[in-house]
Write a protein that holds these residues in place. Structure first.
Motif, PDB file in Angstrom:
ATOM      1  N   SER A  53      18.931  60.211 -13.893  1.00 47.35           N
ATOM      2  CA  SER A  53      19.824  61.296 -13.474  1.00 47.35           C
ATOM      3  C   SER A  53      21.268  61.006 -13.846  1.00 47.35           C
ATOM      4  O   SER A  53      22.086  61.914 -13.931  1.00 47.35           O
ATOM      5  CB  SER A  53      19.725  61.486 -11.954  1.00 47.35           C
ATOM      6  N   HIS A  73      18.663  55.155 -10.487  1.00 47.51           N
ATOM      7  CA  HIS A  73      19.160  56.512 -10.735  1.00 47.51           C
ATOM      8  C   HIS A  73      18.731  57.412  -9.591  1.00 47.51           C
ATOM      9  O   HIS A  73      17.539  57.626  -9.372  1.00 47.51           O
ATOM     10  CB  HIS A  73      18.622  57.041 -12.066  1.00 47.51           C
ATOM     11  N   ALA A  75      17.815  60.499  -7.779  1.00 50.51           N
ATOM     12  CA  ALA A  75      17.323  61.829  -8.145  1.00 50.51           C
ATOM     13  C   ALA A  75      17.833  62.875  -7.166  1.00 50.51           C
ATOM     14  O   ALA A  75      18.165  62.557  -6.023  1.00 50.51           O
ATOM     15  CB  ALA A  75      15.791  61.816  -8.143  1.00 50.51           C
ATOM     16  N   GLU A  78      17.045  68.788  -9.066  1.00 43.46           N
ATOM     17  CA  GLU A  78      16.420  69.071 -10.362  1.00 43.46           C
ATOM     18  C   GLU A  78      15.206  68.174 -10.613  1.00 43.46           C
ATOM     19  O   GLU A  78      14.134  68.658 -11.018  1.00 43.46           O
ATOM     20  CB  GLU A  78      17.471  68.842 -11.448  1.00 43.46           C
ATOM     21  N   GLU A  79      15.383  66.879 -10.335  1.00 45.67           N
ATOM     22  CA  GLU A  79      14.283  65.935 -10.574  1.00 45.67           C
ATOM     23  C   GLU A  79      13.118  66.230  -9.619  1.00 45.67           C
ATOM     24  O   GLU A  79      11.949  66.153 -10.007  1.00 45.67           O
ATOM     25  CB  GLU A  79      14.753  64.483 -10.390  1.00 45.67           C
TER      26      GLU A  79
END
Ligand code: NAD
Length: 560
Positions: A53, A73, A75, A78-79
Motif C-alpha cells: 500500500s 504495508h 492495508a 482498497e486492499e
C-alpha cells in the motif's frame, strides 16, 4: 480416488526445553541473530499477490526500541475490497476440494513447523511480541502444530456424523463450508491464535480474510508463508494487516460476509457484533459470530491450600508473558492466616524474577507490547497505590532505559539488560477492598491483586469471586479439602469456562483443555475442540428415496 480416509492419530507436539547445550537452543539463537540483522518488507498478500500500500509502518521489538526488524504495508479500504471481491473464485475452488486434500495442507504445515520452520516462527514471536523462548515455544510452535493436527482430526470426526436411514431411504449429511468468506481478526498475544483463527475456517473449506494485530504482523507473515509453502492455494487466506476500521468496514459491509473469527478485547468484539447487527439485512446468510475476549481470572485459595503450589501458580499464572495472556491470573483471594505465611516468600520470588531481552534466555519476563499498554498498566499501579486500602508490595514500574527510570523511588532494582523498551516489573498489589479497581478490571499486564479475606469466610468469598467481574474465562481453586473444592466448583460454575483445581489458570493444551469462556469473555466456542471446526460448516441434509411411492393414495383412504 476413493475411501473413508483416516487422518493420522493426533498428538500434542513435544515441547523443547532449550536448556544450555541443546541443539534447539543453538538453532534458535542463530535464528534470532539472523532475524535481528535483517529488515523484512511485509506486504499484504491478496489472491497470492504481494500488495504494497505504501503506507509503511515499522516492525519494532517491544524490548528494544532501537531494533528495527522491518516494515509492513498497512492495508486500507482498497486492499480490503480487493480481498473480498478478488478471491471469490479461489474460495469457490477451495470449497470444492476433497476434504483430505485440504487437510493434507495443514498436516504438512504442522510437520514443517515441527521441524524446519520451528525456529523461524519462534524467533519472529520472541522478537516481535517480546516472548521468552519457552513462552514462544508453547505458543508459536507447539500450539500451532496442535491446532492443525487436531483440527484435521476434528474435521474427520464431524464428517463421520451421519444420520440414520429408514427402509428404502438413504439419508446423508453434506457438511458444507459456510457460503461467502470468514473474517478472522486476531490479537497480538498468541501467534497460534492467528494461525488458528485463519486456519480452522480454511481447513473447513471457507475462504478467509485474515487481519492480524499490528503488533503481530511479523509472526503472522511467517505463519502465512508457512501455509503457502505447505501448499495452501492463493486467495484461500488473504493476509491483510492494516487499518482495523477500514478493513472491518469492508468485510462486515459485504453481502458475502459469512462468519467472524475474533479473539481480542471485549470492547472490540461488542463493536463488531453491533456492526453485524446493523448490517444484518445485507447479508446473504446469517453470519456465525465467534469471539473469545477478555478475562479477569481468579485464584481462590482455601485455608487447606498447599503454600508452595499456590505461590508457584501465582508467579507463573500472573507473570508469564508479562501477564498478557487472556487466561492470566490477576486477582487472588487468600485467607488472612495463609496470606501472613505466603506474602514474604511470594514477594521475594517475584522480586527475583529476571526481566529483559528475550534473546537473553535467563530472563523470565520481557517487555509489554507497546506504549499504550505500558501507560495503561502504569496507571493501574499508580491508582492502586494512591487509593485507600491498597499497597504495592512487589514491583512497580520501570522503563529500563539503562538508567532506571522508575516511578517509585523505592522500587526494586531492575535486573533487565539496559535496553530501552516497555518494561514493567512484575507487580503485586495488596487490596483491602475486594471491589477495588484492580480486583475488577482486566489490566492485561504483569500485575496481580491479592485480597486477604477473613478466615472462615469461604462461602462468602466464593460468592464474591463469582460476582466481582463481568468475565467468565479462567479460574482456579487451591485446596486440599475436597468439600471446599466441590463448593468452589458449584459456586463458580459459570465464573470460568476453564476451571483448574490446584493448578494455575493458564496453559490450556489443544485437545486436552479446550479453551474459552462465557459471560463477557466470549461465545465459548472452545478453541482446540471440535467446535472450532464445526462452527464453519453448514450442513445440508440429503434424503434419497430408493423406492419412491407411485400412488398418492394412502391405505387409510381405501374402501371399508
Ligand atoms: P484488541 O481488541 O485491541 O485487538 C484484537 C484485534 O482487533 C486486533 O487485530 C485489532 O487490530 C483489532 N481491532 C482493534 N480495534 C478494532 C476496531 N475498532 N475494529 C475492528 N478491529 C479492531 O486486543 P489485543 O490487545 O490484541 O489483545 C488483548 C485482548 O485479547 C485482551 O482483552 C485479552 O483478554 C483478549 N484475548 C482473549 C483470548 C481468549 O481466548 N479469550 C485470547 C487472547 C487474547
Amino acid at each position: 480416488m476413493a475411501g473413508n480416509f483416516r487422518v493420522p492419530e493426533p498428538f500434542n507436539e513435544p515441547v523443547f526445553d532449550y536448556a544450555p547445550g541443546s541443539p534447539e537452543r543453538a538453532e534458535l539463537k542463530a535464528e534470532l541473530e539472523r532475524m535481528s540483522g535483517e529488515e523484512v518488507d511485509i506486504p499484504a498478500i491478496i489472491g497470492g499477490q504481494e500488495v504494497r500500500s505504501g503506507n509503511i509502518q515499522p516492525v519494532c521489538a517491544p524490548h528494544d526500541l532501537s531494533l528495527r526488524l522491518g516494515v509492513w504495508h498497512c492495508a486500507g479500504t482498497e486492499e480490503a475490497r480487493r480481498a473480498v471481491e478478488g478471491s471469490r473464485e479461489a474460495r469457490r475452488e477451495w470449497a470444492s476440494w476433497p476434504w483430505e486434500d485440504r487437510v493434507a495442507v495443514f498436516l504438512r504445515a504442522a510437520e514443517m513447523l515441527s521441524s524446519s520452520w520451528r525456529s523461524r516462527l519462534n524467533a519472529a514471536t520472541m522478537l516481535g511480541q517480546s516472548k521468552n523462548a519457552f513462552q514462544s515455544e508453547i505458543d508459536a510452535a507447539c500450539e500451532t502444530v496442535d491446532f492443525y493436527r487436531y483440527g484435521a482430526a476434528f474435521l474427520e470426526e464431524v464428517l463421520e456424523q451421519q444420520p440414520h436411514s429408514s427402509d428404502g431411504v438413504w439419508n446423508r449429511t453434506d457438511h458444507r463450508p459456510l457460503e461467502g468468506f470468514v473474517y478472522a481478526v486476531s490479537p497480538f498475544n498468541f501467534t497460534a491464535i492467528g494461525a488458528n483463527l485463519a486456519g480452522m475456517p480454511a481447513l473447513a473449506g471457507c475462504g478467509v480474510l485474515w487481519k492480524p494485530s499490528k503488533h503481530a504482523v511479523l509472526s503472522g507473515y511467517h505463519t502465512y508463508k508457512l501455509l503457502e509453502e505447505a501448499g495452501l492455494p492463493p486467495g484461500v487466506i488473504d493476509f491483510v494487516p492494516g487499518d482495523p476500521r477500514e478493513i472491518t468496514d469492508a468485510a462486515l459491509g459485504h453481502p458475502e460476509f459469512g462468519g467472524l473469527a475474533f479473539t481480542g478485547s471485549t470492547e472490540v468484539f461488542r463493536s463488531l457484533w453491533t456492526t453485524v447487527g446493523r448490517n444484518i439485512a445485507r447479508y446473504r446468510s446469517y453470519p456465525r459470530l465467534v469471539g473469545e475476549t477478555g478475562g479477569k481470572n481468579f485464584i481462590v485459595a482455601h485455608e487447606s491450600a498447599g503454600l508452595d503450589a499456590l505461590r508457584t501458580a501465582i508467579v507463573r499464572g500472573a507473570f508469564e508473558y508479562q501477564g498478557q495472556k487472556c487466561s492470566a491470573a490477576s486477582r487472588v483471594y487468600v485467607p488472612k492466616s495463609l496470606w501472613r505465611r505466603l506474602k514474604d516468600s511470594l514477594v521475594a520470588e517475584t522480586e527475583g524474577l529476571a526481566m529483559g531481552d528475550p534473546a537473553d534466555f535467563r530472563n523470565f519476563v520481557n517487555a509489554v507490547i507497546d506504549r499504550g499498554a505500558f501507560d495503561k498498566i502504569r496507571g493501574y499501579v499508580a491508582r492502586a497505590e494512591a487509593g485507600d486500602g491498597a499497597r504495592v508490595v512487589a514491583g512497580g514500574t520501570c522503563t529500563c532505559s539503562g538508567s532506571r527510570a522508575a516511578d517509585r523511588t523505592d522500587a526494586p532494582a531492575c535486573t533487565c539488560t539496559g535496553k530501552e523498551g516497555f518494561f514493567i516489573r512484575p507487580t503485586i498489589v495488596e487490596a483491602d477492598d475486594p471491589g477495588c479497581e484492580s480486583m475488577c478490571d482486566e489490566i492485561f499486564g504483569p500485575v496481580v491483586t491479592v485480597h486477604a479475606y477473613p478466615d472462615g469466610k469461604w462461602s462468602e468469598t466464593l460468592a464474591l469471586a463469582d460476582s466481582t467481574s463481568p468475565y467468565g474465562l479462567t479460574g482456579a481453586v487451591f485446596a486440599r479439602d475436597r468439600s471446599a473444592v466441590q463448593e468452589a466448583m458449584a459456586t463458580l460454575r459459570y465464573a470460568a469456562g476453564n476451571f483448574y483445581v490446584n493448578d494455575k489458570p493458564t496453559g490450556a493444551v489443544v485437545g486436552q483443555q479446550p479453551f474459552g469462556g462465557g459471560r463477557a469473555s466470549g461465545t465459548n466456542d472452545k478453541a482446540g475442540s471440535i467446535l472450532s471446526v464445526l462452527k464453519w460448516l453448514t450442513p445440508r441434509t440429503l434424503k434419497e428415496n430408493l423406492n419412491p411411492p407411485r400412488d398418492f393414495r394412502y391405505p387409510f383412504m381405501a374402501e371399508e
